[in-house]
Enzyme design. Sequence first.
Site, PDB file in Angstrom:
ATOM      1  N   GLU A 118      55.467  18.760   0.024  1.00  0.00           N
ATOM      2  CA  GLU A 118      55.300  20.138   0.489  1.00  0.00           C
ATOM      3  C   GLU A 118      56.529  20.678   1.213  1.00  0.00           C
ATOM      4  OE1 GLU A 118      53.171  17.667   1.038  1.00  0.00           O
ATOM      5  OE2 GLU A 118      51.354  18.197  -0.059  1.00  0.00           O
ATOM      6  N   ARG A 131      37.008  26.705   0.527  1.00  0.00           N
ATOM      7  CA  ARG A 131      36.690  26.041  -0.729  1.00  0.00           C
ATOM      8  C   ARG A 131      35.321  26.471  -1.262  1.00  0.00           C
ATOM      9  NH1 ARG A 131      33.869  21.239  -2.523  1.00  0.00           N
ATOM     10  NH2 ARG A 131      32.851  21.247  -0.490  1.00  0.00           N
TER      11      ARG A 131
END
Lengths: 280, 319
Positions: free
Chosen positions: B60, B169
Site C-alpha cells: 500500500e 462492507r
Amino acid sequence: MVEHYSDEKIEELETTARLIRRHIIQMIYDAGSGHPGGSLSAADVLVALYFDIMEHKPDDIKWPDRDRFVLSKGHAAPALYACLAETGYFPVEELKTLRQIGSRLQGHPDMRKTPGVEASTGSEGQGLSMGLGMALAGKLDRKKYMTYVMVGDGELNCGQCWEAAMSAAFFKTDNLIAIVDRNKLQLDGPTSQIMSIEPLADKWKAFGWNVIEINGHNFPELLDSLHKAKETNGVPTVIIANTVKGKGVSFMEGVVGFHGKCPDDKQYAQAMKELGEGFE
Amino acid sequence: MSTIKWPVEPQRPAFARALVALGHTHKDVVVASADVSTSTKTAEFAKHFPERHYNFGIAEQNMISACAGLATTGKVVYASTFAIFGTGRVYDQIRQSVCYPRLNVKLVVTHAGITVGGDGATHQMIEDIALMRALPNMTVIVPADAPETEKAVLAAADHEGPVYIRLGRANVPVCTTSEECQDFEIGKATTMRDGSDVTLVGTGIMVAKCIEAAEELEKHNVSARVINLSTIKPLDERTLIKAARETGAIVTAEEHSVVTGMGAAVALVLAENAHVPMKRVGIPDSFGESGTSEELMQKYGLTVDDIVDGAHDVLKRKK
C-alpha cells in the site's frame, strides 16, 4: 560509448559541478543549517542530468514531454536548487533564501513552491514510488519522457523502496531510471554498520532491474551509464553511483558528522577556497 | 425496534458503478488497487478499462506514493483498499506524497468500521476519520448509503485535491431518496428531517438509524431534527450552529471511535459557537472484536436505542 563527449565538454561539466558545490556550501552557510554531506555527494549526478542528459525547458516548466527528476533523498535539496537556479528556473540570487521564512526554497523539496521541483520529498523512501507513478503515466499516454529518481543508500533501508523496485520491474517501466547515491554513510554512521544493504547490485538484479555500477564522480562514466539506461528496453535500470559523502571539500569527505551540520566560519572559508578553481 | 422498512443495498457496487461511469466521461481517471480489487469492486473498473487500472499487490505504501506520481502528470487517481490498510498503514505516504503537495488522489476505502464483523479488531478500522481529518488539504466524506456513495465518488473527480471516502462492507439501508438529498455537494450537510427539540447528527450508516430514532422520539412527543453530515471535512459549520441554536441539544452518531471522530469535530465547533447539551454516540475508546454486525452494533452502543437514550439524556440537561 553511446555518445562521444569532447574533453572540453567534460571539463565544462566539471566546472559546473564546482559551481554547484560552491552554491551548496554558500546556501547552507547562509541558512545556518542543512545537509552538506549528501548534497555534495549527489552534485555530479545532478549536473550530468540537468546540464546534459535531461530534456527540459526551464522557461516552460509544465511542458508535458519534459523528463522528470525526483530527488527521493530530499535532504540534498541544496544540490537540486542550485541546479534549478543555474539552468534558469529561478534567479540564482534566490538561493540565499534557503530555509528562510516565506522562502520558495524549503528545507526539503516542495513541488508547489519551487519552480522545477517535480515532487515533494523529504520523508525517506517515497520518491521511487512517485517516479514509478510518473513512468506509468508516461507509458499510458505513450509519451517519450524519462523519469529519473535519485535515492540515497541509507534510504534503501526503507521497505517501500523495495516495494517500488518490485513493482517497477513487474510493470516493465523501462522509462524509469533509479540512481543510488552510494556514499556509504548515513546519519548514524557507515551504512555497513547501521543497516547493511549489501549485496546491493545483487538485490536490484534479483528484483528484476538492469544494474550498472559506476564511479558517481566521473562524468564520462556517468554520461555513458545514463545513455545506456535510456536505451534499455523492457526493464527499469538502476545506476549504482559510488560516491564520497562531502565530495569536493577535503575535511567533509567521508565524515559522518557532516551529514546534517552547517560549516562554521573557518570551515566555510576553507571549503570555498578548495572549491575555488575557475572562480577566483 | 424499527418501524421503517428500508430497502437495503451495499455501497461497494455503487462505488464501482460511479468508477465505470467516470471511466467513460473522464479520460484522465485511473484506478489503483492493492490486491483486494474483487472485494473493493475496483475489479469492475479493471474489466472495462484494463489499461487504466494498476494492481500494486499488498504494498500500500508504494501504491499511495505511485498514485501521487500519477497525479503529478494530470491523472485523477482513485486508490482503493480496505480502510484498515488504506489509512494507518500509509498515513505518512498520504501526508507527504499526497496531502502536502495537494495532489488529485481520491482514496476510497471499504470495509470501514466495526460492521466488518467476523474478521475482528485487526480489520475493524475505527479511527480513520480522526487520522484523515487531521491532515491539511484533505476532504473527508462518509456517504450514508449506496446512492450517496455514487454521488460522492462522482463529485470527487471534479474536486481539486485529495479526497477520502469511507465505505462499509455490509448492506446499508437506502435512506437518501427524498428530494432534499438529491443535490449532493461536498461540504454541505443535508437536513433530512426537521425538528425543534433536539438535533441528531449522523454520518455513514448511522444516518438511517438517526431517522429511525427520530421516529421513535416522535412517539414520546419529542421533535427531532436529523442532519446527514456526510462531509466531515470541511465541516458545514453553519448548518450545525444553526441546528444547535434552534433545537438547543445535539446528539452525534458515528460508526467510529468517539475519540476525535465526527462527534468530536462537531463538539469543537459548538464549543466555540453555540453551547448546548451534547452526547456523542459511537464506539468507546476500545478495539472491537469478532461477531456479527448486529451483535457488534449492539455491544458497542450503535443502535437506534442508543441514539434515543442519547436524546433523552441531552433533553434532560437542556435548560
